[in-house]
Scaffold this motif. Structure first.
Motif, PDB file in Angstrom:
ATOM      1  N   MET A 191       2.814  10.162 -18.816  1.00 41.07           N
ATOM      2  CA  MET A 191       2.707   8.855 -19.076  1.00 41.07           C
ATOM      3  C   MET A 191       2.750   8.196 -17.741  1.00 41.07           C
ATOM      4  O   MET A 191       3.485   8.604 -16.927  1.00 41.07           O
ATOM      5  CB  MET A 191       3.574   7.968 -19.898  1.00 41.07           C
ATOM      6  N   ARG A 192       1.559   7.370 -17.383  1.00 46.93           N
ATOM      7  CA  ARG A 192       1.477   6.709 -16.336  1.00 46.93           C
ATOM      8  C   ARG A 192       2.108   5.220 -16.362  1.00 46.93           C
ATOM      9  O   ARG A 192       1.284   4.539 -17.436  1.00 46.93           O
ATOM     10  CB  ARG A 192       0.305   6.656 -15.678  1.00 46.93           C
ATOM     11  N   ILE A 193       3.070   4.684 -15.767  1.00 45.58           N
ATOM     12  CA  ILE A 193       3.442   3.342 -16.039  1.00 45.58           C
ATOM     13  C   ILE A 193       3.472   2.629 -14.749  1.00 45.58           C
ATOM     14  O   ILE A 193       3.630   3.192 -13.763  1.00 45.58           O
ATOM     15  CB  ILE A 193       5.063   3.271 -16.516  1.00 45.58           C
ATOM     16  N   GLY A 194       2.585   1.511 -14.654  1.00 49.43           N
ATOM     17  CA  GLY A 194       2.369   0.589 -13.688  1.00 49.43           C
ATOM     18  C   GLY A 194       3.598  -0.433 -13.747  1.00 49.43           C
ATOM     19  O   GLY A 194       3.886  -1.072 -14.682  1.00 49.43           O
ATOM     20  N   LEU A 195       4.458  -0.587 -12.656  1.00 52.81           N
ATOM     21  CA  LEU A 195       5.420  -1.426 -12.441  1.00 52.81           C
ATOM     22  C   LEU A 195       5.295  -2.753 -11.510  1.00 52.81           C
ATOM     23  O   LEU A 195       4.636  -2.387 -10.249  1.00 52.81           O
ATOM     24  CB  LEU A 195       6.682  -0.800 -12.361  1.00 52.81           C
ATOM     25  N   THR A 196       5.217  -4.134 -12.021  1.00 52.75           N
ATOM     26  CA  THR A 196       5.038  -4.888 -11.041  1.00 52.75           C
ATOM     27  C   THR A 196       5.915  -6.040 -11.385  1.00 52.75           C
ATOM     28  O   THR A 196       6.618  -6.097 -12.346  1.00 52.75           O
ATOM     29  CB  THR A 196       3.599  -5.265 -11.121  1.00 52.75           C
ATOM     30  N   GLY A 197       6.002  -7.133 -10.479  1.00 50.51           N
ATOM     31  CA  GLY A 197       6.471  -8.331 -10.609  1.00 50.51           C
ATOM     32  C   GLY A 197       6.707  -9.020  -9.340  1.00 50.51           C
ATOM     33  O   GLY A 197       6.307  -8.648  -8.367  1.00 50.51           O
ATOM     34  N   GLY A 198       6.984 -10.253  -9.315  1.00 55.83           N
ATOM     35  CA  GLY A 198       6.933 -10.873  -8.382  1.00 55.83           C
ATOM     36  C   GLY A 198       7.855 -10.934  -7.170  1.00 55.83           C
ATOM     37  O   GLY A 198       9.119 -10.266  -7.462  1.00 55.83           O
ATOM     38  N   ASP A 220       4.501   0.129  -1.958  1.00 58.76           N
ATOM     39  CA  ASP A 220       4.839  -0.608  -0.719  1.00 58.76           C
ATOM     40  C   ASP A 220       5.447   0.195   0.450  1.00 58.76           C
ATOM     41  O   ASP A 220       5.380   0.079   1.697  1.00 58.76           O
ATOM     42  CB  ASP A 220       6.147  -1.621  -0.947  1.00 58.76           C
ATOM     43  N   ALA A 221       6.088   1.432  -0.198  1.00 63.44           N
ATOM     44  CA  ALA A 221       6.758   2.243   0.944  1.00 63.44           C
ATOM     45  C   ALA A 221       5.399   2.919   1.528  1.00 63.44           C
ATOM     46  O   ALA A 221       5.566   3.355   2.678  1.00 63.44           O
ATOM     47  CB  ALA A 221       7.699   3.120  -0.102  1.00 63.44           C
ATOM     48  N   GLY A 250       2.819  15.971 -14.791  1.00 64.55           N
ATOM     49  CA  GLY A 250       3.605  16.820 -15.867  1.00 64.55           C
ATOM     50  C   GLY A 250       4.687  15.834 -15.912  1.00 64.55           C
ATOM     51  O   GLY A 250       5.582  16.368 -16.938  1.00 64.55           O
ATOM     52  N   THR A 251       4.884  15.025 -15.141  1.00 61.77           N
ATOM     53  CA  THR A 251       6.351  14.034 -15.252  1.00 61.77           C
ATOM     54  C   THR A 251       5.590  12.728 -15.499  1.00 61.77           C
ATOM     55  O   THR A 251       4.625  12.325 -15.405  1.00 61.77           O
ATOM     56  CB  THR A 251       7.029  14.003 -13.912  1.00 61.77           C
ATOM     57  N   THR A 252       6.789  11.963 -16.066  1.00 56.78           N
ATOM     58  CA  THR A 252       6.497  10.487 -16.209  1.00 56.78           C
ATOM     59  C   THR A 252       6.347   9.891 -14.853  1.00 56.78           C
ATOM     60  O   THR A 252       7.120   9.853 -14.120  1.00 56.78           O
ATOM     61  CB  THR A 252       7.402   9.800 -17.094  1.00 56.78           C
ATOM     62  N   LEU A 253       5.169   9.242 -14.613  1.00 57.98           N
ATOM     63  CA  LEU A 253       5.143   8.630 -13.201  1.00 57.98           C
ATOM     64  C   LEU A 253       5.212   6.987 -13.303  1.00 57.98           C
ATOM     65  O   LEU A 253       4.675   6.501 -14.319  1.00 57.98           O
ATOM     66  CB  LEU A 253       3.428   8.681 -12.844  1.00 57.98           C
ATOM     67  N   VAL A 254       5.832   6.469 -12.534  1.00 60.09           N
ATOM     68  CA  VAL A 254       6.102   5.139 -12.470  1.00 60.09           C
ATOM     69  C   VAL A 254       5.380   4.533 -10.886  1.00 60.09           C
ATOM     70  O   VAL A 254       5.721   4.935  -9.884  1.00 60.09           O
ATOM     71  CB  VAL A 254       7.450   4.604 -12.434  1.00 60.09           C
ATOM     72  N   PHE A 255       4.253   3.976 -11.271  1.00 62.37           N
ATOM     73  CA  PHE A 255       3.821   3.228  -9.862  1.00 62.37           C
ATOM     74  C   PHE A 255       4.475   1.930  -9.620  1.00 62.37           C
ATOM     75  O   PHE A 255       4.200   0.971 -10.271  1.00 62.37           O
ATOM     76  CB  PHE A 255       2.188   3.424 -10.010  1.00 62.37           C
ATOM     77  N   ASP A 256       4.956   1.864  -8.528  1.00 68.77           N
ATOM     78  CA  ASP A 256       5.728   0.489  -8.260  1.00 68.77           C
ATOM     79  C   ASP A 256       4.528  -0.207  -7.426  1.00 68.77           C
ATOM     80  O   ASP A 256       4.216   0.108  -6.273  1.00 68.77           O
ATOM     81  CB  ASP A 256       6.898   0.676  -7.401  1.00 68.77           C
ATOM     82  N   VAL A 257       3.980  -1.228  -7.851  1.00 69.08           N
ATOM     83  CA  VAL A 257       2.667  -1.918  -7.222  1.00 69.08           C
ATOM     84  C   VAL A 257       2.744  -3.312  -7.272  1.00 69.08           C
ATOM     85  O   VAL A 257       2.889  -4.155  -7.985  1.00 69.08           O
ATOM     86  CB  VAL A 257       1.398  -1.750  -7.975  1.00 69.08           C
ATOM     87  N   PRO A 258       3.155  -3.870  -6.258  1.00 69.59           N
ATOM     88  CA  PRO A 258       3.757  -5.328  -6.067  1.00 69.59           C
ATOM     89  C   PRO A 258       2.306  -6.246  -6.701  1.00 69.59           C
ATOM     90  O   PRO A 258       2.423  -7.243  -7.309  1.00 69.59           O
ATOM     91  CB  PRO A 258       3.806  -5.739  -4.582  1.00 69.59           C
ATOM     92  N   LEU A 259       1.088  -5.773  -6.229  1.00 76.51           N
ATOM     93  CA  LEU A 259      -0.177  -6.452  -6.683  1.00 76.51           C
ATOM     94  C   LEU A 259      -1.105  -5.747  -7.666  1.00 76.51           C
ATOM     95  O   LEU A 259      -2.264  -5.939  -7.505  1.00 76.51           O
ATOM     96  CB  LEU A 259      -1.156  -6.521  -5.210  1.00 76.51           C
TER      97      LEU A 259
END
Length: 199
Positions: free
Chosen positions: A1-8, A31-32, A103-112
């Motif tokens: 699964m691909r999870i998009g993570l965001t927040g102010g 961001d990194a 093959g892993t659960t991906l979390v994309f940390d995306v501020p925008l």
């Protein structure tokens, strides 16, 4: 699964990202990546210098982020011009990391994530970490020493909270939660979405 993570800014998104990583997700932090490509001799530096001049670089030849932030706030089209340079390079590196972690659960940390629009097509779920503006102000001032007006200026550049929440498949309201309570919410969501108990 691909999870998009965001927040102010000041929402606690980075804390939630670390918790998801601890639960077994592969974290891809845009961001990194942005910081890495704007280090001295980074791939974005020549184009940034050509677009904005050498005065946006620090003594080592990397991007002076504080100076660039001032320009973005002062010039209406500066943000668009900077993003036109950064976003394609970030996209290339993001996809490289995602392919390497297949093959892993991906979390994309995306501020925008909400602002960019394209991410909704790339991820399976969107997780928004939300907090009141008062909490955002308090957290950012405490960790960065910024003046309240500087924090408000960043908040104003980001998507409104209601727009982020509307784009979400799940929202963690991180206002007044202890770290233990926040970890419990993240663990519960992980179990619900990934389909097995968190370690």
């Amino acid at each position: 699964m691909r999870i998009g993570l965001t927040g102010g800014i000041g929402s606690g998104k980075s804390t939630v990202a670390a918790m998801l990583s601890d639960l077994g997700a592969t974290l891809i932090d845009t961001d990194a990546i942005s910081r890495a490509i704007t280090l001295p001799r980074g791939p974005a530096i020549p184009a940034i210098q050509a677009a904005f001049g050498a005065n946006v670089l620090d003594a080592a030849g990397g991007l002076d982020r504080a100076r660039m932030r001032d320009i973005v706030f002062a010039q209406a089209d500066a943000k668009r011009r900077l993003e036109a340079i950064l976003h394609p390079l970030i996209g290339i590196e993001t996809e490289r990391q995602a392919t390497a972690a297949a093959g892993t659960t991906l979390v994309f940390d995306v501020p925008l994530l909400v602002e960019s629009k394209r991410w909704r097509r790339i991820v399976d779920r969107v997780l928004v970490v939300d907090a009141s503006e008062a909490t955002q102000l308090t957290r950012v001032m405490a960790r960065s020493g910024w003046a309240p007006d500087a924090v408000r200026a960043v908040i104003a550049q980001q998507a409104p909270r209601r727009e982020r929440r509307a784009a979400a498949d799940a929202v963690v309201f991180n206002d007044g939660l202890s770290l233990e309570a926040l970890a419990g919410e993240v663990r519960s969501l992980w179990t619900h979405w990934i389909g097995h108990s968190a370690p």
